[in-house]
Write an enzyme that holds these catalytic residues in place. Structure first.
Site, mmCIF file in Angstrom:
data_model
loop_
_atom_site.group_PDB
_atom_site.id
_atom_site.type_symbol
_atom_site.label_atom_id
_atom_site.label_comp_id
_atom_site.label_asym_id
_atom_site.label_seq_id
_atom_site.Cartn_x
_atom_site.Cartn_y
_atom_site.Cartn_z
ATOM 1 C CG ASN A 140 -11.620 0.316 8.119
ATOM 2 O OD1 ASN A 140 -10.633 -0.244 8.599
ATOM 3 N ND2 ASN A 140 -12.607 -0.356 7.535
ATOM 4 C CE1 TYR B 169 -3.948 -2.178 0.659
ATOM 5 C CE2 TYR B 169 -2.498 -3.292 2.225
ATOM 6 C CZ TYR B 169 -3.662 -3.257 1.483
ATOM 7 O OH TYR B 169 -4.543 -4.309 1.566
ATOM 8 C CG HIS C 226 -6.760 5.385 1.337
ATOM 9 N ND1 HIS C 226 -7.469 6.565 1.445
ATOM 10 C CD2 HIS C 226 -7.577 4.438 1.874
ATOM 11 C CE1 HIS C 226 -8.654 6.329 1.996
ATOM 12 N NE2 HIS C 226 -8.742 5.061 2.273
ATOM 13 C CG ASP D 6 -6.527 9.818 1.407
ATOM 14 O OD1 ASP D 6 -6.325 9.433 2.579
ATOM 15 O OD2 ASP D 6 -7.373 9.268 0.675
ATOM 16 C CG ASN E 161 -14.850 4.390 6.081
ATOM 17 O OD1 ASN E 161 -15.903 4.937 6.418
ATOM 18 N ND2 ASN E 161 -14.800 3.548 5.061
#
Length: 205
Positions: A70, A14, A19, A95, A116
């Site tokens: 989240n 990631y 994100h 973001d 979230n």
């Protein structure tokens, strides 16, 4: 003491996602201000250091929650409680798809606007924390948002991503002094972003 949190998802898969620009901002702050190494604490990676201001150094803790995006509130809430800090002592970098790529805005309080990670933090500490919103643009269709935020920045994006992150670190004394409006203005002065063409944003350009 200032608690500076960056939002993102853990792990190398990631790392370059839109994100994860909150993680990237915290990493740049740690590098620029020579914070200590990141260590595991509060279900997060944390680093301690200080930010020089005209009134003297301000102690700060950087935190990158290591649950998924989240679930960010768990780590942030634990750290805030441990150090007996208030939401006013918390700044969260994340973001913001409703800002054009490269734009930057500070805000205190308010709703989660569908984010979230922000919702998770609000559930733990209330809404009145400071938000450093890093614009990543909207894909133009609500159905495309999930894929957009979890996709990597393109090489062409680095022309605005890298200056924006550097500006967030360079201007940090203003944030540490509680001058959020001046901090926002200085970040945008150091890393001016052109207004995005909505048609290009919709096409992912």
């Amino acid at each position: 003491m200032l608690l500076i949190a960056g939002l993102g998802n853990p792990g190398p898969a990631y790392a370059r996602n839109r994100h994860n620009i909150g993680f990237a901002a915290v990493d740049e702050i740690a590098r620029h201000w020579r914070f200590g190494p990141f260590r595991a604490r509060f279900h997060a990676h944390v680093a301690e250091g200080a930010i020089d201001t005209p009134d003297g150094p301000v102690r700060a803790l950087l935190i990158k929650p290591q649950g998924f995006y989240n679930e960010s509130g768990r780590a942030v809430g634990e750290a805030l409680k441990f150090f007996k800090l208030t939401p006013a002592d918390l700044v969260v970098f994340y973001d913001e798809i409703d800002l054009a790529p490269g734009r930057f805005r500070m805000k205190t309080g308010g709703g989660a606007a569908g984010n979230n990670g922000v919702r998770s933090i609000t559930a733990q500490v209330g809404p009145d924390f400071r938000r450093a919103r890093l614009g990543t643009g909207h894909p133009g269709d609500k159905a495309l948002v999930h894929g957009h935020v979890l996709s990597d920045f393109h090489k062409a994006d680095l022309v605005w991503v890298e200056p924006l992150l550097a500006a967030c670190a360079d201007a940090l004394p203003l944030l540490a002094a509680g001058e959020d409006e001046r901090y926002q203005a200085e970040v945008m002065r150091l890393a001016p972003a052109e207004k995005a063409d909505p048609r290009k944003v919709a096409r992912g350009e």
